[in-house]
Design a protein around this motif. Structure first.
Motif, PDB file in Angstrom:
ATOM      1  N   ASP A   3      12.672  -8.659  18.113  1.00  0.00           N
ATOM      2  CA  ASP A   3      13.791  -7.817  18.482  1.00  0.00           C
ATOM      3  C   ASP A   3      14.405  -8.238  19.804  1.00  0.00           C
ATOM      4  O   ASP A   3      15.457  -7.732  20.187  1.00  0.00           O
ATOM      5  N   LEU A   4      13.773  -9.145  20.518  1.00  0.00           N
ATOM      6  CA  LEU A   4      14.210  -9.485  21.868  1.00  0.00           C
ATOM      7  C   LEU A   4      15.135 -10.695  21.893  1.00  0.00           C
ATOM      8  O   LEU A   4      15.592 -11.091  22.961  1.00  0.00           O
ATOM      9  N   GLN A   5      15.408 -11.292  20.758  1.00  0.00           N
ATOM     10  CA  GLN A   5      16.281 -12.460  20.733  1.00  0.00           C
ATOM     11  C   GLN A   5      17.698 -12.070  21.130  1.00  0.00           C
ATOM     12  O   GLN A   5      18.166 -10.979  20.840  1.00  0.00           O
ATOM     13  N   SER A   6      18.390 -12.976  21.773  1.00  0.00           N
ATOM     14  CA  SER A   6      19.728 -12.679  22.268  1.00  0.00           C
ATOM     15  C   SER A   6      20.735 -12.606  21.124  1.00  0.00           C
ATOM     16  O   SER A   6      20.681 -13.382  20.172  1.00  0.00           O
ATOM     17  N   ALA A   7      21.674 -11.655  21.228  1.00  0.00           N
ATOM     18  CA  ALA A   7      22.769 -11.547  20.261  1.00  0.00           C
ATOM     19  C   ALA A   7      24.092 -11.901  20.922  1.00  0.00           C
ATOM     20  O   ALA A   7      25.161 -11.634  20.366  1.00  0.00           O
ATOM     21  N   ASP A   8      24.037 -12.531  22.103  1.00  0.00           N
ATOM     22  CA  ASP A   8      25.248 -12.767  22.871  1.00  0.00           C
ATOM     23  C   ASP A   8      26.243 -13.665  22.160  1.00  0.00           C
ATOM     24  O   ASP A   8      27.463 -13.566  22.386  1.00  0.00           O
ATOM     25  N   ASP A   9      25.753 -14.584  21.321  1.00  0.00           N
ATOM     26  CA  ASP A   9      26.666 -15.507  20.654  1.00  0.00           C
ATOM     27  C   ASP A   9      27.134 -14.992  19.296  1.00  0.00           C
ATOM     28  O   ASP A   9      27.850 -15.695  18.584  1.00  0.00           O
ATOM     29  N   LEU A  10      26.749 -13.776  18.930  1.00  0.00           N
ATOM     30  CA  LEU A  10      27.216 -13.156  17.690  1.00  0.00           C
ATOM     31  C   LEU A  10      28.482 -12.356  17.956  1.00  0.00           C
ATOM     32  O   LEU A  10      28.754 -11.977  19.100  1.00  0.00           O
ATOM     33  N   PRO A  11      29.283 -12.071  16.918  1.00  0.00           N
ATOM     34  CA  PRO A  11      30.441 -11.187  17.113  1.00  0.00           C
ATOM     35  C   PRO A  11      29.989  -9.863  17.713  1.00  0.00           C
ATOM     36  O   PRO A  11      28.875  -9.392  17.485  1.00  0.00           O
ATOM     37  N   THR A  12      30.850  -9.270  18.486  1.00  0.00           N
ATOM     38  CA  THR A  12      30.515  -8.015  19.135  1.00  0.00           C
ATOM     39  C   THR A  12      30.234  -6.925  18.110  1.00  0.00           C
ATOM     40  O   THR A  12      30.702  -6.988  16.971  1.00  0.00           O
ATOM     41  N   ARG A  13      29.454  -5.946  18.507  1.00  0.00           N
ATOM     42  CA  ARG A  13      29.186  -4.795  17.661  1.00  0.00           C
ATOM     43  C   ARG A  13      30.511  -4.118  17.319  1.00  0.00           C
ATOM     44  O   ARG A  13      31.373  -3.936  18.183  1.00  0.00           O
TER      45      ARG A  13
END
Length: 359
Positions: A3-13
């Motif tokens: 669950d701690l992996q970064s989502a920064d490079d994914l489209p925004t929520r």
């Protein structure tokens, strides 16, 4: 996956009206509309004109039958399917007052005020009968809607899918619905690496009954964003069938985990809802922001009491732009295009196809 992996490079929520969660849907003012007597009078007057003039279905258009009271409501539903919750129930057409042929006409008349019907089969059927046809496992004609089995969450090959319930099952057959936008948001938060995989292309094998399609398979993502517009599209049975083909690569463990987690998240009670369509209820869903499925069911012995719905696939004029990968399945990816459905029949060998498809 951590669950701690970064989502920064994914489209925004996505914080948009179609990102509802569970029973929130039922409190929305765009979820349910009720047909009034004035609406029913519109339909009856149009039906009498169609019968008197022996009009063919293609002559039943919004321009010819504007439905002065109901028409504006249907235009509102069309808009809210794209910019609102993406789901709408229209209650209740008195189906007991009409013949089978009249109900098809009424369903068509309502539907064309929302969009343009596209073919649901290689023979050009634009109204499809959802009922158990008694097909056996392995028959190439079998489609999930023509069985009694439970269907998994999926989308259909159109912008908007519409149903009119004529008869409920003796038991079972409930609808489940989930916002694919909320599923994306949840996956993005909990499983960012799996979400990246779901935004990459998956192979899809040609649908059993899509005999007009010259392409044996296509590739498309489950989640995508085009010009800022979200789109979810998912039919696992065709994905599984593609990766089982000797002509295509095997599904990776990460891809399978992504699909498994997607389905687990989608069916969670925090995100999904369950409800029943009663006879006379219409249901319209935007396929790009919702996933839907159906429970298994038991039918009555009497033929007139067996579960029976009418279904339409619609291309809508206010639709969103799509990722170019969807061109193989939809024909056009441009916003507002008439797209989706199945092409006319061609001779194609489907001898290796087994099972039944969800749509």
């Amino acid at each position: 996956m951590s669950d701690l992996q970064s989502a920064d490079d994914l489209p925004t929520r996505f914080s948009i009206p179609s990102a509802w969660k569970g029973a929130e849907l039922f409190t929305r003012d765009d979820w349910q509309f009720h047909l009034t007597q004035a609406h029913l009078d519109d339909l009856q007057q149009a039906l009498e004109t169609i019968s008197r003039e022996h009009l063919k279905r293609e002559h039943i258009t919004p321009a010819r039958f504007p439905l002065p009271h109901l028409g504006p409501v249907l235009q509102q539903i069309q808009q809210q399917l794209e910019t609102g919750s993406g789901a709408c129930q229209l209650k209740r057409l008195p189906v007991e007052n009409y013949s089978a042929s009249e109900l098809e006409i009424l369903f068509w008349m309502i539907s064309v005020h929302i969009g343009t019907p596209v073919s649901q089969s290689a023979s050009g059927d634009k109204i499809f009968h959802v009922r158990d046809e008694g097909f056996q496992v392995g028959q190439k004609e079998a489609r999930g809607p023509n069985t009694r089995k439970r269907l998994s969450f999926h989308t259909d090959r159109c912008d908007v899918i519409g149903f009119l319930c004529l008869q409920q099952a003796l038991s079972g057959g409930n609808n489940q619905l989930v916002s694919s936008v909320s599923v994306f948001n949840e996956m993005r938060q909990r499983f960012p690496e799996l979400t990246r995989i779901l935004m990459q292309p998956f192979y899809y094998l040609r649908h059993n009954v899509d005999t007009g399609n010259q392409k044996p398979f296509c590739q498309q993502p489950v989640f995508s964003v085009q010009d800022g517009h979200f789109a979810g599209s998912f039919l696992r049975v065709l994905i599984e069938r593609a990766y089982a083909s000797p002509d295509l690569p095997d599904m990776s463990p990460q891809q399978r985990e992504a699909l498994d987690q997607l389905e687990t998240v989608a069916e969670s009670p925090e995100l999904s809802v369950t409800f029943s369509q009663e006879p006379g209820d219409l249901l319209f869903l935007n396929n790009w922001v919702t996933f839907h499925r159906r429970d298994d069911f038991e039918d009555a012995e009497e033929s007139h009491l067996k579960r029976h719905l009418l279904r339409v696939w619609l291309a809508v004029p206010n639709s969103r732009p799509l990722n170019p990968l969807f061109a193989d399945n939809y024909g056009s990816t441009a916003a507002g295009a008439v797209r989706g459905g199945m092409l006319p029949t061609r001779e194609i060998d489907l001898s290796n196809s087994t099972g039944s498809d969800s749509n």
